[in-house]
Design a protein around this motif. Structure first.
Motif, PDB file in Angstrom:
ATOM      1  N   ARG A 207       0.817  -1.222   0.000  1.00 14.97           N
ATOM      2  CA  ARG A 207       0.000   0.000   0.000  1.00 14.97           C
ATOM      3  C   ARG A 207       0.847   1.267   0.000  1.00 14.97           C
ATOM      4  O   ARG A 207       0.500   2.252  -0.636  1.00 14.97           O
ATOM      5  N   ASP A 208       1.949   1.228   0.738  1.00 16.07           N
ATOM      6  CA  ASP A 208       2.775   2.431   0.873  1.00 16.07           C
ATOM      7  C   ASP A 208       3.833   2.436  -0.238  1.00 16.07           C
ATOM      8  O   ASP A 208       4.983   2.048  -0.026  1.00 16.07           O
ATOM      9  N   ILE A 209       3.429   2.855  -1.424  1.00 15.46           N
ATOM     10  CA  ILE A 209       4.327   2.848  -2.587  1.00 15.46           C
ATOM     11  C   ILE A 209       5.510   3.790  -2.371  1.00 15.46           C
ATOM     12  O   ILE A 209       6.644   3.491  -2.759  1.00 15.46           O
ATOM     13  N   GLU A 210       5.252   4.916  -1.732  1.00 13.80           N
ATOM     14  CA  GLU A 210       6.318   5.899  -1.515  1.00 13.80           C
ATOM     15  C   GLU A 210       7.415   5.326  -0.613  1.00 13.80           C
ATOM     16  O   GLU A 210       8.608   5.492  -0.880  1.00 13.80           O
ATOM     17  N   LEU A 211       7.032   4.593   0.430  1.00 17.42           N
ATOM     18  CA  LEU A 211       8.014   3.950   1.307  1.00 17.42           C
ATOM     19  C   LEU A 211       8.779   2.871   0.550  1.00 17.42           C
ATOM     20  O   LEU A 211      10.008   2.755   0.679  1.00 17.42           O
ATOM     21  N   LEU A 212       8.065   2.083  -0.241  1.00 20.84           N
ATOM     22  CA  LEU A 212       8.709   1.044  -1.054  1.00 20.84           C
ATOM     23  C   LEU A 212       9.766   1.652  -1.965  1.00 20.84           C
ATOM     24  O   LEU A 212      10.890   1.147  -2.050  1.00 20.84           O
ATOM     25  N   LYS A 213       9.423   2.749  -2.647  1.00 21.54           N
ATOM     26  CA  LYS A 213      10.371   3.377  -3.566  1.00 21.54           C
ATOM     27  C   LYS A 213      11.590   3.930  -2.836  1.00 21.54           C
ATOM     28  O   LYS A 213      12.720   3.818  -3.327  1.00 21.54           O
ATOM     29  N   ARG A 214      11.373   4.517  -1.664  1.00 22.52           N
ATOM     30  CA  ARG A 214      12.511   5.046  -0.894  1.00 22.52           C
ATOM     31  C   ARG A 214      13.460   3.923  -0.488  1.00 22.52           C
ATOM     32  O   ARG A 214      14.680   4.075  -0.548  1.00 22.52           O
ATOM     33  N   MET A 215      12.882   2.798  -0.080  1.00 23.45           N
ATOM     34  CA  MET A 215      13.712   1.684   0.342  1.00 23.45           C
ATOM     35  C   MET A 215      14.493   1.103  -0.836  1.00 23.45           C
ATOM     36  O   MET A 215      15.679   0.785  -0.724  1.00 23.45           O
ATOM     37  N   ILE A 216      13.826   0.980  -1.981  1.00 25.98           N
ATOM     38  CA  ILE A 216      14.503   0.452  -3.162  1.00 25.98           C
ATOM     39  C   ILE A 216      15.598   1.410  -3.624  1.00 25.98           C
ATOM     40  O   ILE A 216      16.668   0.977  -4.072  1.00 25.98           O
ATOM     41  N   GLN A 217      15.346   2.711  -3.505  1.00 22.99           N
ATOM     42  CA  GLN A 217      16.397   3.692  -3.818  1.00 22.99           C
ATOM     43  C   GLN A 217      17.629   3.448  -2.945  1.00 22.99           C
ATOM     44  O   GLN A 217      18.765   3.539  -3.413  1.00 22.99           O
ATOM     45  N   PHE A 218      17.407   3.125  -1.689  1.00 20.56           N
ATOM     46  CA  PHE A 218      18.528   2.840  -0.787  1.00 20.56           C
ATOM     47  C   PHE A 218      19.276   1.594  -1.252  1.00 20.56           C
ATOM     48  O   PHE A 218      20.509   1.578  -1.300  1.00 20.56           O
ATOM     49  N   PHE A 219      18.542   0.545  -1.609  1.00 13.96           N
ATOM     50  CA  PHE A 219      19.180  -0.676  -2.095  1.00 13.96           C
ATOM     51  C   PHE A 219      20.019  -0.391  -3.334  1.00 13.96           C
ATOM     52  O   PHE A 219      21.163  -0.841  -3.454  1.00 13.96           O
ATOM     53  N   ILE A 220      19.426   0.358  -4.276  1.00 12.79           N
ATOM     54  CA  ILE A 220      20.105   0.650  -5.535  1.00 12.79           C
ATOM     55  C   ILE A 220      21.371   1.465  -5.304  1.00 12.79           C
ATOM     56  O   ILE A 220      22.405   1.229  -5.930  1.00 12.79           O
ATOM     57  N   ALA A 221      21.297   2.425  -4.399  1.00 11.72           N
ATOM     58  CA  ALA A 221      22.468   3.255  -4.105  1.00 11.72           C
ATOM     59  C   ALA A 221      23.584   2.442  -3.482  1.00 11.72           C
ATOM     60  O   ALA A 221      24.767   2.777  -3.625  1.00 11.72           O
ATOM     61  N   ASN A 222      23.226   1.360  -2.796  1.00 11.02           N
ATOM     62  CA  ASN A 222      24.209   0.606  -2.009  1.00 11.02           C
ATOM     63  C   ASN A 222      24.514  -0.775  -2.564  1.00 11.02           C
ATOM     64  O   ASN A 222      24.880  -1.679  -1.809  1.00 11.02           O
ATOM     65  N   ILE A 223      24.378  -0.944  -3.880  1.00  4.88           N
ATOM     66  CA  ILE A 223      24.754  -2.230  -4.462  1.00  4.88           C
ATOM     67  C   ILE A 223      26.229  -2.505  -4.142  1.00  4.88           C
ATOM     68  O   ILE A 223      27.069  -1.607  -4.149  1.00  4.88           O
ATOM     69  N   ARG A 241      10.761   8.803   8.093  1.00  7.92           N
ATOM     70  CA  ARG A 241       9.911   7.629   7.967  1.00  7.92           C
ATOM     71  C   ARG A 241      10.418   6.549   8.920  1.00  7.92           C
ATOM     72  O   ARG A 241      11.620   6.467   9.183  1.00  7.92           O
ATOM     73  N   SER A 242       9.533   5.729   9.410  1.00  7.75           N
ATOM     74  CA  SER A 242       9.936   4.608  10.247  1.00  7.75           C
ATOM     75  C   SER A 242       9.391   3.327   9.636  1.00  7.75           C
ATOM     76  O   SER A 242       8.343   3.331   8.979  1.00  7.75           O
ATOM     77  N   VAL A 243      10.102   2.218   9.850  1.00  8.42           N
ATOM     78  CA  VAL A 243       9.709   0.956   9.246  1.00  8.42           C
ATOM     79  C   VAL A 243      10.209  -0.178  10.131  1.00  8.42           C
ATOM     80  O   VAL A 243      11.286  -0.092  10.730  1.00  8.42           O
ATOM     81  N   SER A 244       9.452  -1.255  10.197  1.00  2.16           N
ATOM     82  CA  SER A 244       9.848  -2.412  11.008  1.00  2.16           C
ATOM     83  C   SER A 244      10.837  -3.270  10.239  1.00  2.16           C
ATOM     84  O   SER A 244      10.893  -3.255   9.001  1.00  2.16           O
ATOM     85  N   THR A 245      11.608  -4.052  10.981  1.00  2.00           N
ATOM     86  CA  THR A 245      12.554  -4.983  10.359  1.00  2.00           C
ATOM     87  C   THR A 245      11.827  -5.986   9.481  1.00  2.00           C
ATOM     88  O   THR A 245      12.302  -6.347   8.397  1.00  2.00           O
TER      89      THR A 245
END
Length: 399
Positions: A207-223, A241-245
């Motif tokens: 549901r939270d597309i914006e959070l998903l995109k932010r997290m994926i941006q982090f993954f992409i930046a840190n390959i 933003r806050s997110v659970s493990t």
């Protein structure tokens, strides 16, 4: 059209055999074209195209109901009309709910040779394993490698093509037509959006597309960097933003299932055991990274690492990160009984860098091939360890 022989050589032994051929891979990596190549191979061996049925399950033009019963009835009519063995090609099969029952029924009821594709790494888990155990083979399809792109442009300078590849990556469409850089990046952005929205968010009810995109941006930046849930949490907190493990790991799993990101485990080379929670992340196509994040050339070490990792995967290697005491080996790659070790660096610009890259390989007490791969043009190999320019490494027939 590139023949993609490394994939065809895996498919060819199973043509006309009662084995379902399953092609999986990231969206737009060339799976549909592989179905065309398979059809060309069949025609070359005397099969008549009128006995081929191709169904794209993403198409709106299908003249039947996109359900198990609707497609089964459509196949049944085709088989009865043909009155002999038919060849069925299902593209993006995961779009049909309970598709496993369809494939199982078609295989049992009719004389067929079946080929399917899907943009889902878990296509072969769960139900399919139950229905079709021992009756399928999976071929993983990846974007173009450097050598495949060179095959398209045999007269062009290899270094020039590699510079383009560093930025654009290997999505096949980008090399089949003349296209400028801006259009190439737009195309890759569109693929990224499709993956995020269709293969990840919609399929997993995020549901939270914006959070998903932010997290994926982090993954992409840190390959190429060690993954840490706490690092992601800190990053998102800085973004207010806050997110659970649990959510973090769920999102990673969704990205893996969409064949978009790869999480690579770390192995203790002395203890021969897999180390938990010390994985690294790589992306299926580094061109997408350039399109959505940029900096492939600035982050050249990460980009080169990603290229080598995907090359090893595409050649069928099982790849892990190696840990030897306090040192790290970028890649430990195994295929059957063979093993290679690979260190990747931009340049051996100092004695300190050279010592770091070679010494970790020298400390491994076995005789498997060991490589240091860089952009250097001069060979500085030592003590049996091969030093290769990355272009030459990627063009090797066998490591």
């Amino acid at each position: 059209m590139i023949l993609r022989e490394k994939y065809m050589s895996k498919i060819r032994p199973f043509i006309n055999q009662p084995i379902i051929k399953v092609l999986t891979g990231i969206r737009r990596s060339g799976k549909s074209v592989m179905l065309e190549l398979i059809q060309n191979e069949l025609i070359k061996h005397g099969m008549d195209k009128k006995y081929f049925m191709s169904i794209n399950l993403e198409s709106k033009k299908n003249q039947f109901e996109n359900t198990v019963d609707g497609i089964y009835a459509h196949v049944k009519r085709f088989v009865e009309k043909s009155n002999q063995k038919v060849y069925l090609f299902f593209d993006e099969i995961q779009e049909i709910e309970d598709w496993e029952t369809l494939i199982n029924a078609v295989m049992i009821d009719f004389d067929t040779d079946i080929y399917i594709t899907g943009s889902n790494a878990k296509l072969l888990s769960g139900e399919l394993a139950t229905y079709l155990a021992g009756r399928y083979i999976e071929i993983k399809i990846y974007p173009f490698s450097y050598i495949e792109i060179l095959d398209l442009f045999p007269t062009k300078n290899k270094q020039e093509i590699f510079q383009i590849y560093l930025v654009r990556g290997g999505m096949p469409f980008l090399y089949q037509f003349p296209i400028d850089d801006r259009s190439a990046m737009q195309y890759l952005n569109d693929i990224y959006d499709s993956i995020i929205l269709k293969d990840i968010a919609t399929r997993n009810k995020v549901r939270d597309i914006e959070l998903l995109k932010r997290m994926i941006q982090f993954f992409i930046a840190n390959i190429g960097n060690t993954f840490s849930a706490s690092n992601i949490s800190k990053y998102l907190k800085s973004e207010l933003r806050s997110v659970s493990t649990e959510t973090i790991y769920n999102y990673i799993e969704y990205c893996k299932t969409a064949c978009f990101l790869h999480l690579v485990q770390r192995e203790d080379l002395l203890g021969k055991k897999i180390l938990q929670f010390q994985e690294k992340i790589y992306i299926a196509d580094h061109g997408i990274r350039e399109a959505v994040y940029g900096n492939n050339m600035r982050d050249i070490n990460q980009t080169l690492e990603n290229i080598v990792y995907m090359e090893l995967l595409s050649r069928g290697y099982d790849v892990r990160i190696g840990k030897n005491l306090n040192n790290e080996v970028d890649f430990v790659a195994e295929e059957g009984n063979s093993r290679i070790y690979v260190q990747v660096s931009y340049l051996l610009a100092s004695d300190e860098t050279m010592e770091r890259e070679f010494s970790v390989l020298e400390s491994i007490p076995d005789n498997y091939p060991k490589y240091v791969v860089t952009m250097d043009e001069i060979d500085r190999g030592r003590n049996g360890i091969k030093h290769m320019n990355i272009r030459d490494f990627l063009l090797m027939e066998q490591f």
